[in-house]
Design a protein around this motif. Structure first.
Motif, PDB file in Angstrom:
ATOM      1  N   LEU A 140      -7.135   5.319   6.465  1.00  0.00           N
ATOM      2  CA  LEU A 140      -7.013   3.969   6.613  1.00  0.00           C
ATOM      3  C   LEU A 140      -8.426   3.635   7.384  1.00  0.00           C
ATOM      4  O   LEU A 140      -8.813   3.354   8.433  1.00  0.00           O
ATOM      5  CB  LEU A 140      -6.050   3.604   7.547  1.00  0.00           C
ATOM      6  CG  LEU A 140      -4.629   4.173   7.085  1.00  0.00           C
ATOM      7  CD1 LEU A 140      -3.487   3.609   8.275  1.00  0.00           C
ATOM      8  CD2 LEU A 140      -4.193   3.468   5.725  1.00  0.00           C
ATOM      9  N   VAL A 145      -0.171   0.890  12.134  1.00  0.00           N
ATOM     10  CA  VAL A 145      -1.579   1.331  11.434  1.00  0.00           C
ATOM     11  C   VAL A 145      -1.445   2.813  11.638  1.00  0.00           C
ATOM     12  O   VAL A 145      -1.645   3.226  12.969  1.00  0.00           O
ATOM     13  CB  VAL A 145      -2.821   0.663  11.878  1.00  0.00           C
ATOM     14  CG1 VAL A 145      -4.027   1.535  11.037  1.00  0.00           C
ATOM     15  CG2 VAL A 145      -2.868  -0.745  11.523  1.00  0.00           C
ATOM     16  N   LYS A 163       3.999   0.612   6.053  1.00  0.00           N
ATOM     17  CA  LYS A 163       3.576   1.213   4.944  1.00  0.00           C
ATOM     18  C   LYS A 163       4.113   0.060   3.586  1.00  0.00           C
ATOM     19  O   LYS A 163       3.581   0.375   2.603  1.00  0.00           O
ATOM     20  CB  LYS A 163       4.280   2.449   4.658  1.00  0.00           C
ATOM     21  CG  LYS A 163       3.862   3.553   5.708  1.00  0.00           C
ATOM     22  CD  LYS A 163       2.386   3.851   5.777  1.00  0.00           C
ATOM     23  CE  LYS A 163       1.661   4.690   6.663  1.00  0.00           C
ATOM     24  NZ  LYS A 163       0.361   4.830   6.382  1.00  0.00           N
ATOM     25  N   ALA A 195      -8.577   0.038  12.634  1.00  0.00           N
ATOM     26  CA  ALA A 195      -7.989  -1.294  12.897  1.00  0.00           C
ATOM     27  C   ALA A 195      -8.690  -2.628  13.985  1.00  0.00           C
ATOM     28  O   ALA A 195      -8.789  -3.478  13.806  1.00  0.00           O
ATOM     29  CB  ALA A 195      -6.612  -0.987  13.531  1.00  0.00           C
ATOM     30  N   GLU A 240      -1.663   6.950  10.274  1.00  0.00           N
ATOM     31  CA  GLU A 240      -1.977   8.174   9.331  1.00  0.00           C
ATOM     32  C   GLU A 240      -1.312   9.217   9.394  1.00  0.00           C
ATOM     33  O   GLU A 240      -1.090   9.706  10.468  1.00  0.00           O
ATOM     34  CB  GLU A 240      -3.728   8.681   9.270  1.00  0.00           C
ATOM     35  CG  GLU A 240      -4.447   7.323   9.024  1.00  0.00           C
ATOM     36  CD  GLU A 240      -5.969   7.807   9.165  1.00  0.00           C
ATOM     37  OE1 GLU A 240      -6.150   8.809   9.904  1.00  0.00           O
ATOM     38  OE2 GLU A 240      -6.859   7.141   8.843  1.00  0.00           O
ATOM     39  N   VAL A 276     -10.017  -0.470   3.841  1.00  0.00           N
ATOM     40  CA  VAL A 276      -8.614  -0.564   3.549  1.00  0.00           C
ATOM     41  C   VAL A 276      -7.878  -1.487   4.494  1.00  0.00           C
ATOM     42  O   VAL A 276      -7.076  -2.459   3.881  1.00  0.00           O
ATOM     43  CB  VAL A 276      -8.172   0.821   3.603  1.00  0.00           C
ATOM     44  CG1 VAL A 276      -6.540   0.702   3.708  1.00  0.00           C
ATOM     45  CG2 VAL A 276      -8.405   1.694   2.412  1.00  0.00           C
ATOM     46  N   LEU A 277      -8.337  -1.558   5.651  1.00  0.00           N
ATOM     47  CA  LEU A 277      -7.661  -2.532   6.708  1.00  0.00           C
ATOM     48  C   LEU A 277      -7.955  -3.846   6.334  1.00  0.00           C
ATOM     49  O   LEU A 277      -7.391  -4.974   6.713  1.00  0.00           O
ATOM     50  CB  LEU A 277      -7.700  -1.985   7.826  1.00  0.00           C
ATOM     51  CG  LEU A 277      -7.093  -0.522   8.159  1.00  0.00           C
ATOM     52  CD1 LEU A 277      -7.527  -0.136   9.637  1.00  0.00           C
ATOM     53  CD2 LEU A 277      -5.557  -0.676   7.981  1.00  0.00           C
ATOM     54  N   LEU A 312       0.396  -0.999   3.907  1.00  0.00           N
ATOM     55  CA  LEU A 312      -0.809   0.040   3.940  1.00  0.00           C
ATOM     56  C   LEU A 312      -0.473   1.310   3.053  1.00  0.00           C
ATOM     57  O   LEU A 312       0.799   1.567   2.830  1.00  0.00           O
ATOM     58  CB  LEU A 312      -1.004   0.415   5.375  1.00  0.00           C
ATOM     59  CG  LEU A 312      -1.371  -0.856   6.329  1.00  0.00           C
ATOM     60  CD1 LEU A 312      -1.293  -0.284   7.675  1.00  0.00           C
ATOM     61  CD2 LEU A 312      -2.892  -1.392   5.781  1.00  0.00           C
ATOM     62  N   ALA A 364      -5.864  -5.305   3.748  1.00  0.00           N
ATOM     63  CA  ALA A 364      -4.435  -5.578   4.417  1.00  0.00           C
ATOM     64  C   ALA A 364      -4.602  -7.069   5.275  1.00  0.00           C
ATOM     65  O   ALA A 364      -3.629  -7.688   4.917  1.00  0.00           O
ATOM     66  CB  ALA A 364      -4.218  -4.392   5.139  1.00  0.00           C
TER      67      ALA A 364
END
Length: 620
Positions: A320, A290, A311, A254, A292, A324-325, A314, A328
């Protein structure tokens, strides 16, 4: 004790360590007296590393419950103790966990639980942070190897300050990725001695009722501590329009994906510092959680009236990653999605068994009989029997479940399955872990099940660890070895229904499986060849293919040995007018162990020892 790379590391240096190695180092430095574990990816190397250090007892337990109870026993005597397992292992240990969580600890006790985020080697992706909430235990979440080291030390201090077990929640990325780790020196920890207190340590209802208010008070004290925990880290950002709450390795991703955003990193993931989060949220425009993998933090913050995004933006599974971030981030800001590099097109190589693996022949036999069988499998290398070319497994759930699933199948099968025999396949370590009770249950309930107990004398799937069936301990020193034949007979299987066989005798094994599945009783077929990756295995002379005599029948390919490779395919018409594909093969002698499992399947008898082929060539 041998001098190793790990135990010769000097205090104050910064060696390159994996998260698992860093945890082991910190456990040793903490002065812990005992560490126990059961192997399980991605946590296995923690205990293997600990076994290299002096002044600490490291033991493999036969399963995670046994390992945790051993650590609890050491804690009761006032010593510091440690236990490690993968995430599904904590399900096995849950009975001990839930009761001891109420009573608390005497000496510090830390449980490292490694979640397989991304499912690299597990049957599920469960989030172990739930156990903290369920059992009222603090959960620490390191993000990398340095934090794995530091948080382990902090976990022992937290455990003793609040008289509680502490969960150190790891993930595959923390366990296996290496980083420079600043280390210290071992600090001797004097045992507190056993404190006789039956009202606390004897879990009777009358005693436990008095413990619940203590646990509630401990919860409140931990919640207050969370607000001021030094493991809570706030990173500033230039753009407060988005603020991030994160933990574990996802916090690092992140920070890289949102470098401009303020970030509150939760080192102590449970209990949550609600007021610190509330204050942080007040300073940002929108709060993104953020985490997991499950939306635990997100859900709790919403329950506290704090508006968050999580979620709904995400993924709810998998790692993550930064990529992926970043996607987002673009969606949050209404920007175009960043370009993502296309995955590299590589030839698919699904996992398979090793050349010469003693499990090849049993699964070949089962594949030939599968039309007349229901086959339940178990957790280990042999789970690969579900794949090509064998496809000889109809169900596989968890450790030890092959025998108990088979019991249910044998009782309830109907219709086209009514006449099928039921076979359970289980490995040696898994049988000792949780399979023995299943076999006892089969005998007690007079089941009609044939058990294939594949003894390869190691815990193969996790890299070849010792267990009570190998005759050696974690240090490689001789230890009492289980006699599997005597054990299964002691569990009630009739002597005439127990067979110890050489799995490389493929014709003999096939006949035995076929005859035992025709008997209405519990029978056990034990295979007795060691894993080819262990020192206990001794290869035979390698085999080769007389290529001029290969007819392309492909019979040898059915055993599934990766040392046999197809060099040419074609299609021909048979005299009956049917088109047939032929596969001409060679054998990679560098991998062939000479097990001979393929020899009996070669119709033209062109698979021969390399030495004999050389003699023929010289004769020519």
């Amino acid at each position: 004790m041998p001098v190793t790379v790990l135990n010769r590391v000097l205090a104050g240096t910064r060696p390159l360590m994996s998260g698992n190695e860093a945890v082991a180092r910190a456990v040793w430095e903490s002065g812990a007296a005992l560490a126990s574990a059961y192997p399980g990816t991605p946590s296995t190397e923690i205990l293997e590393s600990l076994a290299l250090y002096p002044d600490i007892v490291a033991q493999w337990g036969v399963n995670e419950k046994v390992a945790l109870e051993t650590a609890i026993g050491a804690s009761l005597t006032g010593a510091r103790a440690f236990c490690a397992m993968k995430h599904v292992g904590l399900n096995v240990a849950a009975d001990a966990l839930m009761s001891q969580a109420l009573a608390g600890i005497h000496g510090g006790l830390v449980i490292a639980v490694a979640d397989d985020v991304g499912l690299s080697s597990s049957q599920n992706e469960q989030d172990s942070r739930y156990w903290g909430r369920f059992a009222h235990l603090p959960v620490l979440e390191p993000a990398d190897a340095q934090e794995a080291y530091a948080f382990t030390l902090a976990a022992f201090a937290l455990s003793e300050r609040f008289h509680t077990l502490v969960i150190l929640r790891l993930t595959t990325r923390v366990c296996h990725v290496k980083a420079l780790v600043a280390t210290g020196e071992r600090q001797p920890h004097a045992s507190l001695g056993f404190a006789r207190d039956p009202k606390r340590w004897v879990m009777l209802p009358a005693h436990v009722r008095g413990m619940i208010p203590v646990q509630i008070a401990r919860d409140a004290a931990l919640a207050a501590h969370a607000e001021e925990s030094p493991l809570l880290c706030e990173l500033e950002g230039d753009d407060p329009s988005i603020g991030i709450i994160a933990s574990g390795p996802a916090a690092l991703s992140a920070r890289e994906a949102f470098p401009e955003a303020p970030l509150l990193k939760l080192g102590l993931g449970y209990p949550l510092p609600i007021e610190r989060i509330r204050a942080f949220a007040a300073g940002v425009g929108r709060l993104l959680v953020v985490e997991e993998t499950e939306p635990l933090v997100e859900t709790e913050l919403r329950a506290q009236g704090i508006a968050v995004t999580g979620k709904d933006l995400l993924p709810r599974y998998g790692e993550l990653s930064v990529a992926v971030l970043r996607g987002a981030r673009a969606r949050l800001r209404g920007e175009a999605a960043p370009a993502v590099a296309a995955p590299i097109d590589v030839f698919p190589r699904p996992p398979t068994m090793c050349p010469g693996c003693p499990h090849l022949a049993p699964f070949y036999c089962l594949s030939r009989l599968r039309g007349s069988l229901l086959i339940s499998g178990d957790i280990g290398c042999y789970t690969l029997g579900a794949g090509q070319p064998w496809q000889a497994m109809d169900a596989c759930t968890c450790m030890g479940a092959s025998l108990t699933l088979a019991n249910g199948m044998a009782v309830a099968k109907t219709g086209d399955d009514a006449e099928k025999a039921v076979v359970a396949v289980i490995g040696d370590s898994t049988f000792l872990h949780m399979g023995m009770q299943g076999l006892l249950n089969l005998v007690y309930n007079r089941a009609n099940v044939t058990v294939l107990l594949l003894d390869n004398r190691t815990v193969g799937m996790t890299g070849g660890q010792e267990h009570p069936g190998t005759g050696f301990d974690i240090h490689g020193d001789p230890a009492p070895r289980v006699d599997f034949v005597a054990l299964v007979q002691a569990l009630g299987v009739k002597a005439e229904r127990v067979h110890s066989v050489d799995p490389y005798d493929l014709p003999g094994l096939f006949k035995l499986i076929r005859s035992e599945t025709a008997v209405n009783d519990v029978s056990v077929i034990l295979t007795n060849r060691p894993c080819v990756l262990t020192d206990r295995h001794h290869s035979r002379p390698a085999l080769g293919v007389v290529e001029a005599e290969c007819t392309g029948c492909g019979g040898c390919l059915q055993v599934g040995c990766p040392a046999i490779q197809v060099v040419r395919r074609d299609r021909v018409m048979t005299p009956s007018g049917r088109e047939k594909e032929r596969a001409f093969v060679t054998i990679d002698s560098a991998f062939c162990t000479g097990c001979n499992a393929c020899v009996g399947l070669c119709a033209p008898k062109c698979i021969q020892p390399l030495a004999a082929m050389s003699e023929r060539c010289e004769g020519v």
